[in-house]
Motif scaffolding. Structure first.
Motif, PDB file in Angstrom:
ATOM      1  N   PRO A 153      31.388 -82.891  11.204  1.00  0.00           N
ATOM      2  CA  PRO A 153      30.173 -82.545  10.669  1.00  0.00           C
ATOM      3  C   PRO A 153      29.767 -80.820  11.422  1.00  0.00           C
ATOM      4  N   VAL A 154      30.357 -80.651  12.797  1.00  0.00           N
ATOM      5  CA  VAL A 154      29.995 -79.444  13.011  1.00  0.00           C
ATOM      6  C   VAL A 154      30.675 -78.468  12.279  1.00  0.00           C
ATOM      7  N   LYS A 189      30.822 -73.901   8.602  1.00  0.00           N
ATOM      8  CA  LYS A 189      31.258 -73.345   7.197  1.00  0.00           C
ATOM      9  C   LYS A 189      30.257 -72.962   6.385  1.00  0.00           C
ATOM     10  N   LEU A 190      29.229 -73.866   6.171  1.00  0.00           N
ATOM     11  CA  LEU A 190      27.831 -73.741   5.274  1.00  0.00           C
ATOM     12  C   LEU A 190      27.012 -72.293   6.018  1.00  0.00           C
ATOM     13  N   LEU A 201      24.366 -84.135  10.628  1.00  0.00           N
ATOM     14  CA  LEU A 201      25.552 -84.259  11.413  1.00  0.00           C
ATOM     15  C   LEU A 201      26.132 -85.669  11.537  1.00  0.00           C
ATOM     16  N   PRO A 202      25.102 -86.560  12.302  1.00  0.00           N
ATOM     17  CA  PRO A 202      25.714 -87.979  12.602  1.00  0.00           C
ATOM     18  C   PRO A 202      25.927 -88.827  10.896  1.00  0.00           C
ATOM     19  N   LEU A 203      25.001 -88.257  10.336  1.00  0.00           N
ATOM     20  CA  LEU A 203      24.845 -89.185   8.903  1.00  0.00           C
ATOM     21  C   LEU A 203      26.022 -89.011   8.082  1.00  0.00           C
ATOM     22  N   THR A 204      26.384 -87.694   8.037  1.00  0.00           N
ATOM     23  CA  THR A 204      27.553 -87.302   7.063  1.00  0.00           C
ATOM     24  C   THR A 204      28.717 -87.882   7.804  1.00  0.00           C
ATOM     25  N   TRP A 205      29.014 -87.851   8.846  1.00  0.00           N
ATOM     26  CA  TRP A 205      30.014 -88.524   9.612  1.00  0.00           C
ATOM     27  C   TRP A 205      30.181 -90.159   9.406  1.00  0.00           C
ATOM     28  N   VAL A 241      39.222 -83.306  13.168  1.00  0.00           N
ATOM     29  CA  VAL A 241      38.827 -82.504  13.827  1.00  0.00           C
ATOM     30  C   VAL A 241      37.822 -83.444  14.933  1.00  0.00           C
ATOM     31  N   GLY A 242      38.336 -83.280  16.087  1.00  0.00           N
ATOM     32  CA  GLY A 242      37.617 -84.131  17.174  1.00  0.00           C
ATOM     33  C   GLY A 242      38.211 -85.596  17.393  1.00  0.00           C
ATOM     34  N   TRP A 243      37.588 -86.394  18.179  1.00  0.00           N
ATOM     35  CA  TRP A 243      38.330 -87.915  18.394  1.00  0.00           C
ATOM     36  C   TRP A 243      37.470 -88.685  17.111  1.00  0.00           C
TER      37      TRP A 243
END
Length: 333
Positions: free
Chosen positions: A56-57, A62-63, A26-30, A48-50
Motif C-alpha cells: 500500500p505504501v 505511485k499515486l 493503506l491497511p484496508l487495500t492490503w 514489497v515487504g513481509w
C-alpha cells in the motif's frame, strides 16, 4: 484556560479523525487484496515487504507521483472540484459520530466524540447526500461518454437506495425516542436493536452496500461496461481522493450499522473495554464488505433498480408501520 483546553481537544480530535481517514486505505487495500488472494487460493501481495505489507505504501507513492492529467476538453474547474466534493462529506459526517462515552487521561475526562448533536442521524444523512455531486461533476466535467454514463448510473443508484436507507432507521429512532447517536446506543444497553429491527438492519445494510458502490452494487464502476465509471479520466492524487472516499464510506456504513443496530460499544458476555467492543464490531462489518466483493456477482442495472424500489422500499415502509403498531400496542419504552 478551560476554553483553550476545550478548543485544543476539539482540534486534536478533528486532526486525529482526518489522519485516520486519510491513512485508512493503506491497511484496508492490503487486507482486501490478501482476503481476495486467500479466497481465490493464491497468496495476494507478497513482494514489497513481509507478506506485501509495504505494497500500500508503494501504491501511495505511485499515486502521489503520477502525472495529474486533465483532458483537453474537460471543464477544468468542475474536474478539480469533483474529488473534493466526493471526499469532504464522509469526513465531515464523522464529526457527529461517537466512538464511546469518555475516557480518563491524566485525570481529565475526554469524550470519544467531537460533537453530541441531538439530530446527529439527520445530520449524517443530509451531509452524506452531498457526495453525489462530486460523482456527477466528476463524470460530466471529464467530457467522456463512459464517465458520464458512470455518473448517471451512480446518481440514480444513490438516490434509489438513500430512500430505503433513511426509512430503515426510522424504526430505530422510534425505539430510542431520539435522533442522537449517543442516545440510540444508550437505549441498547440491555438488548441490541437488531433483535427488534431485523428487517431494518437488513434494509440498511443492503442499501449501505449500494451507497458505498461495492459489489454486488458496483454498477457505477463496472469495468466491463464503463472502463472505470465516473472517474475513468482521473489519475494521480485526484483518483486517490475518490479511492479514499470509497473506503471512508465503507467505514461509515459499518460504524452506523454498529451504532444503530448492534449496541455500539455495549458488549455482551465477554467483559472487554467498550472501545475495543466497538472496534471489533466495526472491523467485522468492514470484513463483510470485503468478503461480499469476492463472493457475489454483479447485478444487472434493471435488477439493481428493482431491488431498491420493489424490495427494499416496501420492506422499509412495512417495517415502520409494524414498529409503530407494536409500540402503540405495548406502549413506547
Amino acid at each position: 484556560m478551560e476554553l483553550a483546553v476545550a478548543l485544543g481537544l476539539i482540534v486534536f480530535k478533528v486532526a486525529f479523525l482526518i489522519a485516520i481517514l486519510l491513512l485508512l486505505p493503506l491497511p484496508l487495500t492490503w487486507v482486501e487484496r490478501k482476503v481476495a488472494g486467500h479466497m481465490q487460493q493464491r497468496m495476494g501481495p507478497m513482494r514489497v515487504g513481509w507478506h506485501g505489507l509495504l505494497q500500500p505504501v508503494a501504491d501511495g507513492i505511485k499515486l502521489l507521483t503520477k502525472e495529474d492529467h486533465i483532458p483537453a476538453e474537460a471543464d477544468r474547474f468542475l474536474f478539480k472540484l469533483a474529488p473534493i466534493l466526493a471526499l469532504a462529506p464522509p469526513f465531515v459526517v464523522f464529526v457527529a459520530v461517537p466512538f464511546g462515552e469518555s475516557i480518563s487521561v491524566l485525570g481529565t475526562e475526554i469524550t470519544l466524540y467531537v460533537s453530541n448533536m441531538n439530530v446527529a442521524l439527520l445530520f449524517v444523512f443530509a451531509v452524506i447526500g452531498i457526495e453525489v455531486y462530486g460523482v456527477i461533476f466528476g463524470g460530466w466535467a471529464a467530457n467522456s461518454k463512459y464517465a458520464v454514463l458512470g455518473s448517471l448510473r451512480t446518481c440514480a443508484q444513490m438516490i434509489s437506495y438513500e430512500i430505503p436507507m433513511g426509512f430503515a432507521v426510522i424504526g430505530v429512532v422510534m425505539l430510542a425516542q431520539s435522533m442522537s447517536l449517543l442516545d440510540i446506543v444508550r437505549a441498547q444497553a440491555d438488548v441490541w436493536n437488531v433483535v427488534y429491527q431485523p428487517v431494518g438492519f437488513f434494509v440498511f445494510f443492503v442499501a449501505g452496500l449500494a451507497e458505498a458502490q461495492r459489489i454486488p452494487f458496483d454498477l457505477a464502476e463496472a469495468e466491463g461496461d464503463l472502463g472505470a465509471g465516473f472517474h475513468t479520466e482521473y489519475s494521480g492524487i485526484r483518483f486517490a481522493f475518490f479511492m479514499v472516499s470509497e473506503y471512508a464510506i465503507v467505514l461509515l456504513v459499518s460504524v452506523l450499522v454498529v451504532i444503530l443496530f448492534f449496541g455500539g460499544w455495549n458488549g455482551v458476555l465477554v467483559p472487554l473495554p467498550p472501545l475495543l467492543w466497538f472496534v471489533l464490531k466495526v472491523a467485522f462489518f468492514v470484513y463483510l464488505f470485503i468478503w461480499f466483493r469476492f463472493t457475489f456477482p454483479r447485478y444487472r442495472y434493471d435488477q439493481l433498480m428493482a431491488i431498491g424500489w420493489k424490495v427494499l422500499l416496501p420492506l422499509s415502509m412495512a417495517n415502520i408501520i409494524i414498529t409503530g403498531v407494536l409500540l402503540g400496542a405495548v406502549g413506547a419504552p
